[in-house]
Write a protein that holds these residues in place. Sequence first.
Motif, PDB file in Angstrom:
ATOM      1  N   SER A  70     -12.700 -32.319-114.422  1.00  0.00           N
ATOM      2  CA  SER A  70     -13.481 -32.541-113.213  1.00  0.00           C
ATOM      3  C   SER A  70     -14.873 -33.006-113.601  1.00  0.00           C
ATOM      4  N   ARG A  86      -6.190 -26.108-108.019  1.00  0.00           N
ATOM      5  CA  ARG A  86      -7.107 -26.599-106.994  1.00  0.00           C
ATOM      6  C   ARG A  86      -8.257 -25.613-106.961  1.00  0.00           C
ATOM      7  N   MET A 138     -12.878 -25.093-106.478  1.00  0.00           N
ATOM      8  CA  MET A 138     -14.235 -25.579-106.327  1.00  0.00           C
ATOM      9  C   MET A 138     -15.015 -25.030-107.506  1.00  0.00           C
ATOM     10  N   ALA A 187     -15.363 -30.489-106.594  1.00  0.00           N
ATOM     11  CA  ALA A 187     -13.942 -30.156-106.588  1.00  0.00           C
ATOM     12  C   ALA A 187     -13.286 -30.381-107.941  1.00  0.00           C
ATOM     13  N   LEU A 199     -12.608 -23.589 -97.665  1.00  0.00           N
ATOM     14  CA  LEU A 199     -13.983 -23.792 -98.105  1.00  0.00           C
ATOM     15  C   LEU A 199     -14.941 -22.963 -97.251  1.00  0.00           C
TER      16      LEU A 199
END
Length: 148
Positions: free
Chosen positions: A33, A109, A111, A102, A83
């Motif tokens: 990421s 998955r 944050m 993200a 979120l």
Amino acid sequence: MYVKQISVFMENREGRLEQVTEVLKQQEINILSLSMADTTEYGMLRMVVSDAEMARTALQENGFSARLTDVLAVRLEDKAGELYKLTHILCAKGINIEYMYALASGDHRAMIVKASDGETAAGAILEGGLTLYNNEELFLDTEVKRRD
């Protein structure tokens, strides 16, 4: 509980991002990421990579200003309101979110969150029913694929 993030401070000019990614490619470091923010003259590249220590060393040896930061990788379901749940948990405890971006890789998955108080944020997130990834969990799939 924490994930290591590498932050690279660099000039905002043509080719600099390519140079960073070339250094990481040469070291066979996988980028899971990234987030890039810029001003007119400079930029801040933040990344979660397969080997943050090696990435920092390689980038510094190639003239980049690179440092490691502890961040939280908060697992979120792929559904409406997740979120909000995360931001509500942190807001209720008076914790500021300094930045977030993200992460999506394989079945993961999340944050990536840099909070004003990481320890308190981590406790609140867990208490609120969410899950935190650590470095090993994020890269388990990557390492298995590499060996195949």
